[in-house]
Design a protein around this motif. Structure first.
Motif, PDB file in Angstrom:
ATOM      1  N   LYS A 113      69.995   3.529 -15.464  1.00 22.59           N
ATOM      2  CA  LYS A 113      69.208   2.361 -15.089  1.00 22.59           C
ATOM      3  C   LYS A 113      69.156   1.370 -16.242  1.00 22.59           C
ATOM      4  N   GLY A 114      69.411   0.107 -15.932  1.00 26.85           N
ATOM      5  CA  GLY A 114      69.397  -0.934 -16.948  1.00 26.85           C
ATOM      6  C   GLY A 114      68.154  -1.801 -16.849  1.00 26.85           C
ATOM      7  N   GLN A 115      68.113  -2.827 -17.684  1.00 23.76           N
ATOM      8  CA  GLN A 115      67.023  -3.794 -17.635  1.00 23.76           C
ATOM      9  C   GLN A 115      67.132  -4.629 -16.363  1.00 23.76           C
ATOM     10  N   ASP A 116      66.009  -5.175 -15.926  1.00 29.15           N
ATOM     11  CA  ASP A 116      66.007  -6.084 -14.784  1.00 29.15           C
ATOM     12  C   ASP A 116      66.594  -7.426 -15.241  1.00 29.15           C
ATOM     13  N   PRO A 117      67.724  -7.868 -14.686  1.00 32.34           N
ATOM     14  CA  PRO A 117      68.296  -9.152 -15.105  1.00 32.34           C
ATOM     15  C   PRO A 117      67.329 -10.323 -14.925  1.00 32.34           C
ATOM     16  N   LEU A 118      66.436 -10.232 -13.957  1.00 32.95           N
ATOM     17  CA  LEU A 118      65.479 -11.322 -13.722  1.00 32.95           C
ATOM     18  C   LEU A 118      64.347 -11.318 -14.750  1.00 32.95           C
ATOM     19  N   ALA A 119      64.278 -10.258 -15.566  1.00 37.18           N
ATOM     20  CA  ALA A 119      63.308 -10.222 -16.664  1.00 37.18           C
ATOM     21  C   ALA A 119      63.913 -10.736 -17.963  1.00 37.18           C
ATOM     22  N   GLU A 120      65.216 -11.056 -17.940  1.00 40.78           N
ATOM     23  CA  GLU A 120      65.911 -11.528 -19.132  1.00 40.78           C
ATOM     24  C   GLU A 120      66.179 -13.038 -19.078  1.00 40.78           C
ATOM     25  N   VAL A 121      65.757 -13.659 -17.966  1.00 36.95           N
ATOM     26  CA  VAL A 121      65.876 -15.109 -17.793  1.00 36.95           C
ATOM     27  C   VAL A 121      64.494 -15.619 -17.394  1.00 36.95           C
ATOM     28  N   GLY A 122      64.112 -16.761 -17.944  1.00 44.09           N
ATOM     29  CA  GLY A 122      62.799 -17.297 -17.614  1.00 44.09           C
ATOM     30  C   GLY A 122      62.758 -18.805 -17.759  1.00 44.09           C
ATOM     31  N   VAL A 123      61.577 -19.369 -17.591  1.00 43.18           N
ATOM     32  CA  VAL A 123      61.362 -20.807 -17.774  1.00 43.18           C
ATOM     33  C   VAL A 123      60.193 -20.992 -18.728  1.00 43.18           C
ATOM     34  N   TYR A 124      60.193 -22.124 -19.432  1.00 40.03           N
ATOM     35  CA  TYR A 124      59.099 -22.406 -20.345  1.00 40.03           C
ATOM     36  C   TYR A 124      58.862 -23.910 -20.418  1.00 40.03           C
ATOM     37  N   LEU A 125      57.678 -24.290 -20.861  1.00 41.51           N
ATOM     38  CA  LEU A 125      57.275 -25.685 -20.987  1.00 41.51           C
ATOM     39  C   LEU A 125      57.363 -26.088 -22.450  1.00 41.51           C
ATOM     40  N   SER A 126      57.971 -27.233 -22.712  1.00 43.99           N
ATOM     41  CA  SER A 126      58.055 -27.760 -24.067  1.00 43.99           C
ATOM     42  C   SER A 126      57.960 -29.278 -24.021  1.00 43.99           C
ATOM     43  N   SER A 127      56.931 -29.833 -24.671  1.00 46.62           N
ATOM     44  CA  SER A 127      56.721 -31.287 -24.702  1.00 46.62           C
ATOM     45  C   SER A 127      56.713 -31.891 -23.299  1.00 46.62           C
ATOM     46  N   GLY A 128      56.065 -31.169 -22.388  1.00 47.15           N
ATOM     47  CA  GLY A 128      55.912 -31.682 -21.026  1.00 47.15           C
ATOM     48  C   GLY A 128      57.111 -31.477 -20.121  1.00 47.15           C
ATOM     49  N   LYS A 129      58.163 -30.834 -20.619  1.00 47.75           N
ATOM     50  CA  LYS A 129      59.354 -30.599 -19.804  1.00 47.75           C
ATOM     51  C   LYS A 129      59.621 -29.103 -19.675  1.00 47.75           C
ATOM     52  N   ILE A 130      60.253 -28.737 -18.561  1.00 50.40           N
ATOM     53  CA  ILE A 130      60.535 -27.328 -18.273  1.00 50.40           C
ATOM     54  C   ILE A 130      62.007 -27.047 -18.539  1.00 50.40           C
ATOM     55  N   TYR A 131      62.256 -25.920 -19.214  1.00 47.33           N
ATOM     56  CA  TYR A 131      63.630 -25.512 -19.531  1.00 47.33           C
ATOM     57  C   TYR A 131      63.812 -24.032 -19.205  1.00 47.33           C
ATOM     58  N   PHE A 132      65.082 -23.643 -19.071  1.00 50.24           N
ATOM     59  CA  PHE A 132      65.403 -22.222 -18.922  1.00 50.24           C
ATOM     60  C   PHE A 132      65.482 -21.565 -20.297  1.00 50.24           C
ATOM     61  N   ALA A 148      69.594 -28.795 -19.628  1.00 51.10           N
ATOM     62  CA  ALA A 148      68.792 -29.929 -19.144  1.00 51.10           C
ATOM     63  C   ALA A 148      67.405 -29.459 -18.698  1.00 51.10           C
ATOM     64  N   ALA A 149      66.469 -30.401 -18.713  1.00 49.59           N
ATOM     65  CA  ALA A 149      65.121 -30.101 -18.209  1.00 49.59           C
ATOM     66  C   ALA A 149      65.177 -29.918 -16.691  1.00 49.59           C
ATOM     67  N   ILE A 150      64.238 -29.135 -16.170  1.00 54.11           N
ATOM     68  CA  ILE A 150      64.174 -28.847 -14.731  1.00 54.11           C
ATOM     69  C   ILE A 150      62.935 -29.522 -14.163  1.00 54.11           C
ATOM     70  N   PRO A 151      63.050 -30.341 -13.135  1.00 51.30           N
ATOM     71  CA  PRO A 151      61.850 -30.893 -12.500  1.00 51.30           C
ATOM     72  C   PRO A 151      61.016 -29.764 -11.889  1.00 51.30           C
ATOM     73  N   ALA A 152      59.707 -29.820 -12.066  1.00 48.86           N
ATOM     74  CA  ALA A 152      58.830 -28.789 -11.500  1.00 48.86           C
ATOM     75  C   ALA A 152      59.027 -28.678  -9.990  1.00 48.86           C
ATOM     76  N   SER A 153      59.374 -29.789  -9.365  1.00 48.08           N
ATOM     77  CA  SER A 153      59.560 -29.789  -7.903  1.00 48.08           C
ATOM     78  C   SER A 153      60.771 -28.965  -7.472  1.00 48.08           C
ATOM     79  N   ASP A 154      61.678 -28.652  -8.414  1.00 48.68           N
ATOM     80  CA  ASP A 154      62.849 -27.832  -8.090  1.00 48.68           C
ATOM     81  C   ASP A 154      62.532 -26.338  -8.058  1.00 48.68           C
ATOM     82  N   LEU A 155      61.343 -25.957  -8.518  1.00 45.88           N
ATOM     83  CA  LEU A 155      60.962 -24.541  -8.567  1.00 45.88           C
ATOM     84  C   LEU A 155      60.181 -24.160  -7.319  1.00 45.88           C
ATOM     85  N   TRP A 156      60.498 -23.031  -6.731  1.00 49.11           N
ATOM     86  CA  TRP A 156      59.731 -22.573  -5.575  1.00 49.11           C
ATOM     87  C   TRP A 156      58.525 -21.731  -5.996  1.00 49.11           C
TER      88      TRP A 156
END
Length: 200
Positions: A113-132, A148-156
């Motif tokens: 059993k390996g690590q969960d790949p979805l636990a190794e990728v995330g999003v964070y806020l920096s200076s008002g912008k969201i990045y992976f 590139a920054a991700i618009p909050a509206s692109d996240l479900w």
């Protein structure tokens, strides 16, 4: 018509296990045989260079609404699995992890059993912008294959609100075990749950 699903996995290590999973979806009584799209690149396009491969992967995700990460021992660290995950978020696909280590490979060996790949990728806020972000060499760093920054509206899911605190994708997605949780009977339902969480 069954829901079209993109399967993300580590080809060299787990392709035999993946075919076992996919076959049970195709022959399942309540699913159309052509309803599942195997979107793995098989890493053949790597020969043409990174940009060609990225284009190939983006095209593979077209017309899908869920991305199912079939996880083995080494899947979480794979660069192109991470890219498929990031592009899936940008596309609005539902996401789930299904552990397949307890399926046998072509040598009849079980995996680890390996690590969960979805636990190794995330999003964070920096200076008002969201990045992976991705987990690399024991720490979180800005994801380099999509900077590139991700618009909050692109996240479900809810956008991060605390500066520089990474929110793992796994916090919004479900992880299953194919063998222990009877994936042969249940994976179609797991895919539907992921679609529902993403609003599809």
């Amino acid at each position: 018509m069954a829901r079209k699903t993109f399967f993300s996995f580590h080809y060299q290590e787990d392709v035999w296990r993946v075919f076992n999973v996919r076959n049970c979806l195709v022959v399942s009584n309540d699913q159309a045989a052509d309803g599942f799209f195997d979107g793995s690149v098989f890493e053949a396009s790597q020969k043409e260079g990174d940009e060609a491969l990225k284009t190939f992967l983006r095209n593979g995700l077209k017309n899908t609404s869920v991305t199912c990460v079939l996880a083995g021992q080494y899947t979480a660290a794979r660069r192109w699995v991470r890219y498929e995950i990031v592009r899936s978020v940008l596309k609005g696909n539902g996401l789930l992890t299904v552990d397949i280590h307890d399926l046998k490979n072509n040598a009849k060996e079980l995996g680890v059993k390996g690590q969960d790949p979805l636990a190794e990728v995330g999003v964070y806020l920096s200076s008002g912008k969201i990045y992976f972000a991705e987990f690399k060499d024991g720490k979180w760093v800005k994801y380099s294959d999509y900077a590139a920054a991700i618009p909050a509206s692109d996240l479900w899911f809810d956008a991060p609100t605390s500066d520089n605190k990474v929110v793992k994708l796994s916090e919004h997605c479900v992880r299953y075990d194919f063998v222990a949780q009877n994936g042969r009977e249940n994976i179609a339902g797991w895919i539907e749950t992921a679609a529902g969480l993403a609003g599809h």
